[in-house]
Design a protein around this motif. Structure first.
Motif, PDB file in Angstrom:
ATOM      1  N   PHE A 203       0.910  -1.322   0.026  1.00 60.64           N
ATOM      2  CA  PHE A 203       0.023  -0.028  -0.031  1.00 60.64           C
ATOM      3  C   PHE A 203       0.727   1.131   0.030  1.00 60.64           C
ATOM      4  CE2 PHE A 203      -1.997   3.498   2.447  1.00 60.64           C
ATOM      5  CZ  PHE A 203      -3.173   3.557   1.595  1.00 60.64           C
ATOM      6  N   TYR A 207       0.612   4.018  -2.934  1.00 62.13           N
ATOM      7  CA  TYR A 207      -0.020   5.161  -2.783  1.00 62.13           C
ATOM      8  C   TYR A 207       1.020   6.014  -2.814  1.00 62.13           C
ATOM      9  CZ  TYR A 207      -2.605   8.608  -0.302  1.00 62.13           C
ATOM     10  OH  TYR A 207      -3.184   9.887   0.274  1.00 62.13           O
ATOM     11  N   GLU A 210       0.958   6.865  -6.610  1.00 60.18           N
ATOM     12  CA  GLU A 210      -0.093   7.644  -7.000  1.00 60.18           C
ATOM     13  C   GLU A 210      -0.021   9.527  -6.399  1.00 60.18           C
ATOM     14  OE1 GLU A 210      -4.200   6.228  -6.472  1.00 60.18           O
ATOM     15  OE2 GLU A 210      -3.489   4.179  -6.655  1.00 60.18           O
ATOM     16  N   ARG A 211       0.532   9.334  -5.327  1.00 58.57           N
ATOM     17  CA  ARG A 211       0.751  10.902  -4.971  1.00 58.57           C
ATOM     18  C   ARG A 211       1.586  11.645  -5.796  1.00 58.57           C
ATOM     19  NH1 ARG A 211      -3.512  12.278  -3.364  1.00 58.57           N
ATOM     20  NH2 ARG A 211      -2.491  14.227  -2.964  1.00 58.57           N
TER      21      ARG A 211
END
Lengths: 223, 255
Positions: A203, A207, A210-211
């Motif tokens: 994760f 994540y 994606e950020r």
């Protein structure tokens, strides 16, 4: 001497396997990076063939993208590791892992590139032509910068898919995050906690990607 | 009598079975400003696109400064030129489009410098200097670093004109450049074109702005059904038209 320093806890087990886990994380990241990198380059060329190629190039590119997108990544991984050596090409587990994920992401990138290029107004190409730019200049300076901005969000998605998909190459014996943690669990039987740890590590990587993607997207946005 | 800079002779162009240009011939001498009017589908935009080699044509010859562009004769056979030659032939003309077609990811200045740097291989400093000069001439000296999306339609079209002319073409081609502009933005674009005409630029202008064509042109061409129906001075065309088709076209057109 005291051999028994109490029951092993989650944290003591993490401490013991720290090196292996970090190596696993490094393996996951480097394999994913290599696969995305190669897949993106392959994808751009296949996407170009899909968009501008002659009939033969288009058919070959179409077969590649449709075929690869139609089969599970796991099957692709197993095929590259167990079937390709029969053809005389010997890949070790890491090479087979990178190759299969690159082939997989290449097909997806190709489709994105085709979609993005086709959505660019044809006036852009005409204006570039009218200014005397040749095809490769038009592509590099006019079309690709616009296409890349457009595919960035989907491309990040695919990259996250590749990171997650890299867990599948544990099956051919590459010690990445999943396999490293499975080895730890084989010793301590803390399935719940260590699969939980695996989830958290994936994760965090996904994540962060994606950020990062969102950040780059904001930087590149066409005003 | 000066030598024509642009010679179009007997141009034929088909889209499939439909013949859109049925033998068009036009000559432009240096400094000539020629407007082409006519209803939609008459072939005027196609003619312009042929001169810029954005369209292929089946028959006819286009010469710029006496040299044929786009095609050559090999014995008795007419063959399309190699891509490299077509790319360089295109650079002889500057095209301004109805829909501006600025590159949205580049600033106004970068839109102009791209061709200067990549096609003409000018240094960044030299290209920037030329870009700034032309942005000044089209009245946008302060908008060099604006992106197309930050400019009004009229401003975008003026940047597009600057971009085309900064590449130093022999002829400028304008394809209905005010058709997608709000009425109050049309004048600023037409003023820029008028100024270019006064500076002696050779121009072929497809337009629906009759008053503008009347004012700026040395000659006006009325195209009808793929042919030049009337060619003459603005006076011949607008004040005392004799051709019946032209008469009815002008009657249905507002000035």
């Amino acid at each position: 001497m005291n051999f028994i320093s109490g029951d092993p806890t989650f944290w003591s087990e993490v401490g013991i396997s720290k090196g292996a886990i970090l190596q696993g994380i490094w393996m996951t990241i480097s394999i994913s990076f290599a696969a995305i990198f190669i897949g993106t380059i392959v994808g751009i060329f296949i996407g170009l063939a899909l968009t501008y190629g002659n009939i033969v190039a288009r058919i070959l590119a179409r077969i590649y993208t449709d075929f690869v997108r139609g089969i599970p990544v796991l099957v692709l991984i197993l095929a590259l590791y167990y079937v390709v050596p029969i053809l005389g090409i010997n890949l070790n587990a890491i090479q087979a892992g990178i190759a299969s994920l690159a082939i997989f992401s290449g097909a997806h990138v190709a489709e994105m590139v085709r979609g993005a290029l086709q959505s660019i107004h044809k006036g852009q190409t005409e204006a570039a032509k009218a200014l005397g730019l040749n095809f490769s200049q038009t592509f590099i300076f006019v079309l690709m910068p616009q296409a890349l901005r457009q595919i960035l969000p989907t491309w990040i998605n695919t990259s996250v898919e590749i990171v997650k998909g890299s867990s599948l190459i544990s099956i051919i014996g590459v010690v990445e995050i999943t396999y490293a943690l499975q080895q730890t669990m084989a010793r301590n039987y803390m399935f719940m906690k260590f699969y939980g740890l695996a989830a958290i590590i994936y994760f965090i990587i996904g994540y962060s990607l994606e950020r990062l993607g969102k950040f780059v997207e904001r930087k590149l946005i066409i005003k | 009598m000066s030598k024509p800079v642009l010679e179009i002779s007997n141009l034929h162009k088909n889209y499939g079975d439909r013949e859109v240009l049925k033998g068009v011939s036009v000559n432009l001498n240096p400094g000539d400003v020629v407007s082409i009017i006519g209803s939609s589908g008459s072939g005027k935009t196609t003619l312009l696109r042929c001169v810029n080699l954005l369209e292929e044509y089946e028959q006819g010859v286009i010469r710029i400064d006496g040299n044929e562009i786009g095609y050559r004769m090999e014995g008795a056979k007419r063959v399309k030129e190699k891509n490299r030659k077509i790319v360089s032939d295109r650079a002889l003309t500057g095209m301004v489009f109805q829909s501006f077609n600025l590159f949205p990811h580049l600033t106004a200045k970068e839109n102009i410098t791209l061709a200067l740097r990549k096609v003409q291989k000018k240094s960044n400093a030299e290209a920037t200097e030329i870009a700034m000069e032309w942005l000044g001439k089209v009245g946008l000296p302060g908008r060099a670093d604006s992106y197309p999306g930050q400019l009004s339609g009229g401003q975008q079209q003026r940047v597009a004109i600057a971009r085309a002319i900064a590449a130093n073409p022999k002829i400028m081609l304008f394809d209905e450049v005010t058709s997608s502009l709000d009425p109050e933005l049309i004048t600023e674009v037409l003023d820029v074109i008028k100024k270019l005409a006064d500076d002696g630029m050779t121009m072929l202008i497809v337009t629906h702005e009759m008053a503008f064509a009347n004012e700026v042109s040395d000659r006006v061409i009325f195209m009808n059904d793929g042919l030049i129906a009337v060619e003459g001075s603005p006076r011949d065309v607008f004040i005392s038209p004799e051709n019946e088709r032209l008469k009815s076209f002008l009657k249905n057109t507002k000035f």
